[in-house]
Design a protein around this motif. Sequence first.
Motif, PDB file in Angstrom:
ATOM      1  N   LYS A 118       1.084  -1.414   0.036  1.00  0.00           N
ATOM      2  CA  LYS A 118       0.150   0.044  -0.142  1.00  0.00           C
ATOM      3  C   LYS A 118       1.044   1.030  -0.004  1.00  0.00           C
ATOM      4  O   LYS A 118       0.911   2.042  -0.259  1.00  0.00           O
ATOM      5  CB  LYS A 118      -1.022   0.120   1.291  1.00  0.00           C
ATOM      6  CG  LYS A 118      -1.939   0.915   1.484  1.00  0.00           C
ATOM      7  CD  LYS A 118      -3.255   0.955   2.198  1.00  0.00           C
ATOM      8  CE  LYS A 118      -3.698   1.380   2.505  1.00  0.00           C
ATOM      9  NZ  LYS A 118      -4.761   1.823   3.606  1.00  0.00           N
TER      10      LYS A 118
ATOM     11  N   THR B  52      -1.357  -5.913   4.334  1.00  0.00           N
ATOM     12  CA  THR B  52      -2.166  -5.984   6.059  1.00  0.00           C
ATOM     13  C   THR B  52      -3.749  -5.199   6.836  1.00  0.00           C
ATOM     14  O   THR B  52      -3.280  -3.724   6.309  1.00  0.00           O
ATOM     15  CB  THR B  52      -1.038  -5.708   7.338  1.00  0.00           C
ATOM     16  OG1 THR B  52       0.229  -5.826   6.461  1.00  0.00           O
ATOM     17  CG2 THR B  52      -1.334  -5.734   8.413  1.00  0.00           C
ATOM     18  N   CYS B  53      -4.247  -5.556   7.008  1.00  0.00           N
ATOM     19  CA  CYS B  53      -5.533  -5.106   7.361  1.00  0.00           C
ATOM     20  C   CYS B  53      -5.948  -5.681   8.482  1.00  0.00           C
ATOM     21  O   CYS B  53      -6.036  -6.614   9.170  1.00  0.00           O
ATOM     22  CB  CYS B  53      -6.771  -6.132   6.981  1.00  0.00           C
ATOM     23  SG  CYS B  53      -8.165  -5.564   7.314  1.00  0.00           S
ATOM     24  N   HIS B  54      -5.322  -4.049   9.495  1.00  0.00           N
ATOM     25  CA  HIS B  54      -5.643  -4.383  11.035  1.00  0.00           C
ATOM     26  C   HIS B  54      -6.510  -4.349  11.787  1.00  0.00           C
ATOM     27  O   HIS B  54      -8.059  -4.387  10.871  1.00  0.00           O
ATOM     28  CB  HIS B  54      -5.263  -3.124  11.182  1.00  0.00           C
ATOM     29  CG  HIS B  54      -3.258  -2.613  10.644  1.00  0.00           C
ATOM     30  ND1 HIS B  54      -2.547  -3.434  11.585  1.00  0.00           N
ATOM     31  CD2 HIS B  54      -3.174  -2.055  10.048  1.00  0.00           C
ATOM     32  CE1 HIS B  54      -1.719  -2.741  10.798  1.00  0.00           C
ATOM     33  NE2 HIS B  54      -1.617  -1.851   9.881  1.00  0.00           N
TER      34      HIS B  54
ATOM     35  N   GLN C 163     -10.169  -1.926  12.140  1.00  0.00           N
ATOM     36  CA  GLN C 163      -9.896  -1.711  10.995  1.00  0.00           C
ATOM     37  C   GLN C 163     -11.664  -1.707  11.194  1.00  0.00           C
ATOM     38  O   GLN C 163     -11.877  -1.936  11.219  1.00  0.00           O
ATOM     39  CB  GLN C 163      -9.488  -1.550   9.429  1.00  0.00           C
ATOM     40  CG  GLN C 163      -8.083  -1.204   9.789  1.00  0.00           C
ATOM     41  CD  GLN C 163      -7.708  -1.658   8.364  1.00  0.00           C
ATOM     42  OE1 GLN C 163      -7.807  -2.302   7.606  1.00  0.00           O
ATOM     43  NE2 GLN C 163      -6.550  -0.881   7.572  1.00  0.00           N
TER      44      GLN C 163
ATOM     45  N   GLU D  42     -13.239   0.823   5.968  1.00  0.00           N
ATOM     46  CA  GLU D  42     -11.901   0.868   6.473  1.00  0.00           C
ATOM     47  C   GLU D  42     -12.024  -0.734   5.440  1.00  0.00           C
ATOM     48  O   GLU D  42     -10.864  -0.916   4.554  1.00  0.00           O
ATOM     49  CB  GLU D  42     -11.454   0.655   7.649  1.00  0.00           C
ATOM     50  CG  GLU D  42     -11.496   2.385   7.589  1.00  0.00           C
ATOM     51  CD  GLU D  42     -10.583   2.291   9.335  1.00  0.00           C
ATOM     52  OE1 GLU D  42     -10.463   3.564   8.899  1.00  0.00           O
ATOM     53  OE2 GLU D  42     -10.302   1.899   9.594  1.00  0.00           O
ATOM     54  N   SER D  43     -12.260  -1.913   5.839  1.00  0.00           N
ATOM     55  CA  SER D  43     -11.574  -2.913   5.535  1.00  0.00           C
ATOM     56  C   SER D  43     -12.454  -3.504   4.382  1.00  0.00           C
ATOM     57  O   SER D  43     -11.592  -4.395   3.238  1.00  0.00           O
ATOM     58  CB  SER D  43     -12.909  -3.868   6.404  1.00  0.00           C
ATOM     59  OG  SER D  43     -12.429  -5.367   6.088  1.00  0.00           O
TER      60      SER D  43
ATOM     61  N   PHE E 124     -10.016  -1.513   1.976  1.00  0.00           N
ATOM     62  CA  PHE E 124      -8.684  -2.790   1.960  1.00  0.00           C
ATOM     63  C   PHE E 124      -9.223  -3.669   0.662  1.00  0.00           C
ATOM     64  O   PHE E 124      -7.854  -4.122   0.054  1.00  0.00           O
ATOM     65  CB  PHE E 124      -8.200  -3.426   3.076  1.00  0.00           C
ATOM     66  CG  PHE E 124      -7.923  -4.496   2.835  1.00  0.00           C
ATOM     67  CD1 PHE E 124      -5.999  -4.465   3.300  1.00  0.00           C
ATOM     68  CD2 PHE E 124      -7.806  -5.975   3.207  1.00  0.00           C
ATOM     69  CE1 PHE E 124      -4.976  -5.802   3.669  1.00  0.00           C
ATOM     70  CE2 PHE E 124      -7.073  -6.830   2.690  1.00  0.00           C
ATOM     71  CZ  PHE E 124      -5.317  -6.255   2.831  1.00  0.00           C
TER      72      PHE E 124
ATOM     73  N   THR F 298      -7.890  -1.832  -2.362  1.00  0.00           N
ATOM     74  CA  THR F 298      -6.795  -2.012  -2.578  1.00  0.00           C
ATOM     75  C   THR F 298      -5.616  -3.022  -3.634  1.00  0.00           C
ATOM     76  O   THR F 298      -4.885  -2.935  -3.906  1.00  0.00           O
ATOM     77  CB  THR F 298      -6.090  -1.115  -1.312  1.00  0.00           C
ATOM     78  OG1 THR F 298      -6.756   0.198  -0.983  1.00  0.00           O
ATOM     79  CG2 THR F 298      -4.818  -0.973  -1.793  1.00  0.00           C
TER      80      THR F 298
ATOM     81  N   PHE G 117      -4.576 -10.327   7.739  1.00  0.00           N
ATOM     82  CA  PHE G 117      -5.700 -10.742   7.939  1.00  0.00           C
ATOM     83  C   PHE G 117      -6.316 -10.904   9.406  1.00  0.00           C
ATOM     84  O   PHE G 117      -6.452 -12.494   9.337  1.00  0.00           O
ATOM     85  CB  PHE G 117      -7.266 -10.797   6.663  1.00  0.00           C
ATOM     86  CG  PHE G 117      -7.909  -9.726   6.175  1.00  0.00           C
ATOM     87  CD1 PHE G 117      -9.285 -10.606   6.727  1.00  0.00           C
ATOM     88  CD2 PHE G 117      -8.456  -8.877   5.797  1.00  0.00           C
ATOM     89  CE1 PHE G 117     -10.464  -9.974   6.297  1.00  0.00           C
ATOM     90  CE2 PHE G 117      -9.617  -7.874   6.148  1.00  0.00           C
ATOM     91  CZ  PHE G 117     -10.750  -8.520   6.823  1.00  0.00           C
TER      92      PHE G 117
ATOM     93  N   GLU H  81     -15.152 -12.551   1.916  1.00  0.00           N
ATOM     94  CA  GLU H  81     -13.182 -11.820   2.273  1.00  0.00           C
ATOM     95  C   GLU H  81     -12.545 -13.072   2.027  1.00  0.00           C
ATOM     96  O   GLU H  81     -11.432 -13.170   1.332  1.00  0.00           O
ATOM     97  CB  GLU H  81     -13.390 -11.479   3.599  1.00  0.00           C
ATOM     98  CG  GLU H  81     -13.551 -10.226   3.495  1.00  0.00           C
ATOM     99  CD  GLU H  81     -14.902  -9.779   4.551  1.00  0.00           C
ATOM    100  OE1 GLU H  81     -15.774 -10.995   3.719  1.00  0.00           O
ATOM    101  OE2 GLU H  81     -15.770  -8.747   4.518  1.00  0.00           O
TER     102      GLU H  81
END
Length: 452
Positions: free
Chosen positions: A39, A64-66, A69, A73-74, A77, A80, A100, A107
């Motif tokens: 990213k 990385t998806c924190h 989030q 935001e997910s 991600f 992206t 993730f 997902e």
Amino acid sequence: MVMDALLSENDQDCENKDDLISGLPDVVLAQILSFLPSKVAARTSVLARRWKDVWRCVPDIELTCHPDQSASESMAFFATVNHVLSHRTTAQIRKFKLSFYSAGVTELYCIYCWIQHAIWRKVREIDLNVMDVRPFMLPPELFTCKTLVSLKLQSGLTFCVPSLIEFPSLKVLHVIGNVTEEMAERLFSCCPVLEELLIEGYKEDHVAVNLNIVAPVLKKLNIFLESHIGDQIVIDAPECKYICLQFTAKLVVKSLSSVIDAYICLGNCFGRPGGHKPDYSEYVYQLFREISQVQILTLSAITMFTIRFALHQNLSPFPNLIELSLNVEHCEDWQFLPVLLNNLPNLRSLNLQKNTLCDHERDYDWCSPESVPQCLLSTLMYVYFQGLNMREDELKMIEFLLKNGEVLKQLTVMPIHLALEDAEALANRLVMLPRASESCDVECCKDYCTSP
């Protein structure tokens, strides 16, 4: 508006002005960007026209998806990731790393497709960390990927492993999470060139599991398992140099003769001969015989407790051992130290650590060996003792080491849970102990002492 015009003019000047980094070839710039998360690498496209498409050539993808989030935001991600994968220009992906922490059905399907995309691009390394609790079917193509060199699976997911597996190039395999016998057996048996294996996890039930690890060219082995009574692990790795074993199970060692560095945490702190739980000491001694050429050895507190009940067994010498670390919970577990020292003719460094302070410990009378171990007379130079707390038995042990350590250079003691004044008294007492080596420096570190 004047300020905006100035900034715009300055940006144009910077863009037209050559710099050392922008002048590098695309392949070099892509290699530099490979050290950044994907990213962040993609954001470099706004730096200047020269950087617009460089990120598309980066051989490594790290996403990385924190866990904190939001849902929006997910979604961003995943958008992206799809953008990064669909706009790449390089034909091959060297490394694909995805982290993730919560995945729904949609997902998981996207992750499935991303892994497929990496496989089609002849990926060499896959590092997948998806913390969830549902079963997840990895793409079947993953298990026949001929270009894959490193596979790391860390997840709360239950991975479904197909019957057809072929890893002709796989050298590194990490499995962290729910480990099943079927999964392990299939994976281990299909990696002919495997050099590094890490197994860390738990089991869903209490059914006995047998793991057969047969790896003819394995160099590094790490096993951390929440195993149960009845489990059995068989290890046949004649070329292995480093092992780290932490589990409670029956251990059958067919070959580990090349090990030079070992951390051993085997046994059960409640197991002893005649008790309700099995005695694992025979498996520890079997392992000792197999790794007798080891140079660096660390024994955990559980292992020290386990072998305390088998001191009658003959211990094989460790002629090459130069560094030994022992951890204990109670002073009684130091009984094994004299036995060990008598079998370590070339020991140079001895690290002793007591992990806890027990006010109700039974007195333990330190029993010095009948003859002074050879290492004290000729090779032992450094002793470090952490956790000393003014017990007479431990002081007698140190006194023995100082009195007979003819080549000792440094003895360091770190008391824990002592008042500062008690630590001062301990330091004064240690200084007064007789020493066989005139050049030996005795130091009492008081970093963990409490003020009076």
